[in-house]
Design a protein around this motif. Structure first.
Motif, PDB file in Angstrom:
ATOM      1  N   VAL A 123       0.833  -1.202   0.000  1.00 12.83           N
ATOM      2  CA  VAL A 123       0.000   0.000   0.000  1.00 12.83           C
ATOM      3  C   VAL A 123       0.870   1.256   0.000  1.00 12.83           C
ATOM      4  O   VAL A 123       0.558   2.238  -0.694  1.00 12.83           O
ATOM      5  N   LEU A 125       2.078   1.674  -3.529  1.00 16.55           N
ATOM      6  CA  LEU A 125       1.025   2.140  -4.426  1.00 16.55           C
ATOM      7  C   LEU A 125       0.670   3.592  -4.162  1.00 16.55           C
ATOM      8  O   LEU A 125       0.376   4.351  -5.099  1.00 16.55           O
ATOM      9  N   SER A 126       0.668   3.996  -2.908  1.00 16.22           N
ATOM     10  CA  SER A 126       0.406   5.395  -2.578  1.00 16.22           C
ATOM     11  C   SER A 126       1.457   6.299  -3.205  1.00 16.22           C
ATOM     12  O   SER A 126       1.145   7.375  -3.742  1.00 16.22           O
ATOM     13  N   ARG A 174       3.152   5.618  -5.900  1.00 22.25           N
ATOM     14  CA  ARG A 174       2.941   5.627  -7.348  1.00 22.25           C
ATOM     15  C   ARG A 174       1.719   6.462  -7.742  1.00 22.25           C
ATOM     16  O   ARG A 174       1.705   7.070  -8.822  1.00 22.25           O
ATOM     17  N   ALA A 175       0.707   6.515  -6.892  1.00 23.12           N
ATOM     18  CA  ALA A 175      -0.433   7.395  -7.163  1.00 23.12           C
ATOM     19  C   ALA A 175       0.005   8.857  -7.115  1.00 23.12           C
ATOM     20  O   ALA A 175      -0.434   9.676  -7.932  1.00 23.12           O
ATOM     21  N   GLU A 188      -5.127   6.290  -7.964  1.00 22.60           N
ATOM     22  CA  GLU A 188      -5.012   5.052  -7.180  1.00 22.60           C
ATOM     23  C   GLU A 188      -5.406   3.830  -8.002  1.00 22.60           C
ATOM     24  O   GLU A 188      -4.846   2.739  -7.824  1.00 22.60           O
ATOM     25  N   ALA A 215      -2.454   2.972 -10.181  1.00 22.77           N
ATOM     26  CA  ALA A 215      -1.398   2.379  -9.361  1.00 22.77           C
ATOM     27  C   ALA A 215      -1.719   0.937  -9.005  1.00 22.77           C
ATOM     28  O   ALA A 215      -0.868   0.042  -9.136  1.00 22.77           O
ATOM     29  N   ALA A 216      -2.941   0.686  -8.551  1.00 18.52           N
ATOM     30  CA  ALA A 216      -3.317  -0.669  -8.158  1.00 18.52           C
ATOM     31  C   ALA A 216      -3.236  -1.626  -9.341  1.00 18.52           C
ATOM     32  O   ALA A 216      -2.700  -2.749  -9.226  1.00 18.52           O
ATOM     33  N   HIS A 272     -10.128   5.778  -3.725  1.00 18.92           N
ATOM     34  CA  HIS A 272      -8.862   6.341  -3.241  1.00 18.92           C
ATOM     35  C   HIS A 272      -8.311   5.559  -2.053  1.00 18.92           C
ATOM     36  O   HIS A 272      -7.242   5.899  -1.532  1.00 18.92           O
ATOM     37  N   ASP A 273      -9.023   4.529  -1.601  1.00 21.05           N
ATOM     38  CA  ASP A 273      -8.606   3.688  -0.486  1.00 21.05           C
ATOM     39  C   ASP A 273      -7.911   2.458  -1.063  1.00 21.05           C
ATOM     40  O   ASP A 273      -8.560   1.520  -1.526  1.00 21.05           O
ATOM     41  N   LEU A 274      -6.589   2.455  -1.033  1.00 24.54           N
ATOM     42  CA  LEU A 274      -5.844   1.391  -1.693  1.00 24.54           C
ATOM     43  C   LEU A 274      -6.074   0.033  -1.039  1.00 24.54           C
ATOM     44  O   LEU A 274      -6.149  -0.987  -1.733  1.00 24.54           O
ATOM     45  N   THR A 279     -14.839   8.118  -6.464  1.00 25.26           N
ATOM     46  CA  THR A 279     -13.650   8.953  -6.460  1.00 25.26           C
ATOM     47  C   THR A 279     -14.041  10.429  -6.448  1.00 25.26           C
ATOM     48  O   THR A 279     -15.219  10.771  -6.472  1.00 25.26           O
TER      49      THR A 279
END
Length: 315
Positions: free
Chosen positions: A38, A41-42, A44-45, A72, A75-76, A245-247, A272
């Motif tokens: 996470v 990924l954060s 990368r977002a 997000e 990224a995911a 937005h919650d990975l 989003t």
């Protein structure tokens, strides 16, 4: 469909042998491995948002807010979920990604460069004369682009065709299609939804970036699209709704998707915020296309680097 989904496999031979990424499955929530994922990924977002701002300055304008709402999700998908091989962009067993909301390509290009589809320095030519990177993506010019999108409403139909082709050819890939919620105003979306349900395309995953705004204003003021889940379920889809937005929540949804290629197609409604991460852009229809200059540019960069903060009241 393989049970393990992950990021790019760097060894083409291994990728072809395993028909999947060489990264492990999404780790369970609460584990050390998930926390590390996470955090990655954060980061990368944030990278998606910063690069969107930088590339917009090169072009003189850009679709900041449509990219920010999908950061997000990008990224995911590319760092934790999809199977692909950047060294072999046409690997036949790769997962397909259709960016139906093609105007958000400015946020996708940096990800494709970052994972190795092309040299990141090429993005410095973004929208310049002779560049292969335009405001909308061109699959004939850009490795990693599976569909030349931009004319809204077509992506889900194309994705249905890709999913059907995978079944006919007995390929293990999934097709992921990212839709803008404004595209749900298009009749062709619902024709495609009907076909996907009829053919039981369990290898198709549609993701609605439910950022509440389109170019004409708030989506539901133009034409109501809710209840999205009920509408898709009526066509035979299995539906999921999540904070986009919650990975952690996104990873939970992607990890729980069924692996059957024949079965109900899958819909993820990702709630989003258009412009997420920049206070002056969030829920602001005036920023569908814009240009940051001078102090505004510097202030936005600083705000993004400070991290996402709680939302103010929306509309």
């Amino acid at each position: 469909m393989n049970a393990s989904h992950g990021v790019c496999c760097t060894d083409p031979d291994l990728a072809n042998q395993q028909q999947r990424s060489c990264n492990p499955m999404i780790p369970p929530r609460g584990t050390f491995e998930r926390r590390v994922q996470v955090e990655r990924l954060s980061d990368r977002a944030l990278f998606v948002r910063l690069e969107t701002v930088r590339l917009s300055r090169i072009a003189g304008a850009g679709h900041y807010t449509s990219s920010f709402s999908a950061a997000e999700l990008f990224a995911a998908l590319y760092y934790a979920v999809m199977n692909y091989n950047a060294a072999e962009s046409n690997w036949p067993d790769r997962d397909r990604f259709v960016l139906s909301k093609g105007h958000a390509a400015i946020g996708l290009y940096p990800v494709l460069a970052d994972v190795g589809f092309f040299d990141p320095s090429e993005l410095d030519t973004y929208t310049r004369l002779g560049s292969r990177f335009g405001d909308h993506p061109d699959m004939k010019k850009i490795p990693g682009i599976d569909f030349s999108s931009g004319s809204l409403g077509h992506g889900l139909s194309v994705s249905v065709g890709m999913a059907l082709a995978g079944r006919v050819e007995n390929r293990p890939y999934r097709t992921y299609c990212m839709l803008g919620d404004g595209e749900l105003h298009e009749g062709q979306i619902w024709e495609a939804a009907t076909a996907a349900g009829h053919y039981k395309l369990g290898n198709l995953v549609a993701i609605v970036d439910r950022n509440q705004l389109c170019i004409d204003g708030f989506t539901d003021d133009v034409m109501s699209v809710e209840p999205i889940e009920d509408r898709f379920r009526a066509f035979g889809w299995q539906t999921h709704r999540v904070d986009g937005h919650d990975l952690d929540a996104l990873l939970d949804v992607f990890a729980a998707l069924p692996n059957e290629s024949t079965g109900p197609p899958q819909l993820i409604v990702a709630d989003t915020v258009k412009g997420r991460g920049v206070r002056l852009m969030e829920f602001n229809p005036d920023w569908h296309v814009g240009n940051l200059v001078g102090a505004d540019y510097d202030n936005v960069i600083a705000e993004l680097k400070a991290g996402l903060r709680p939302l103010e009241a929306n509309k």
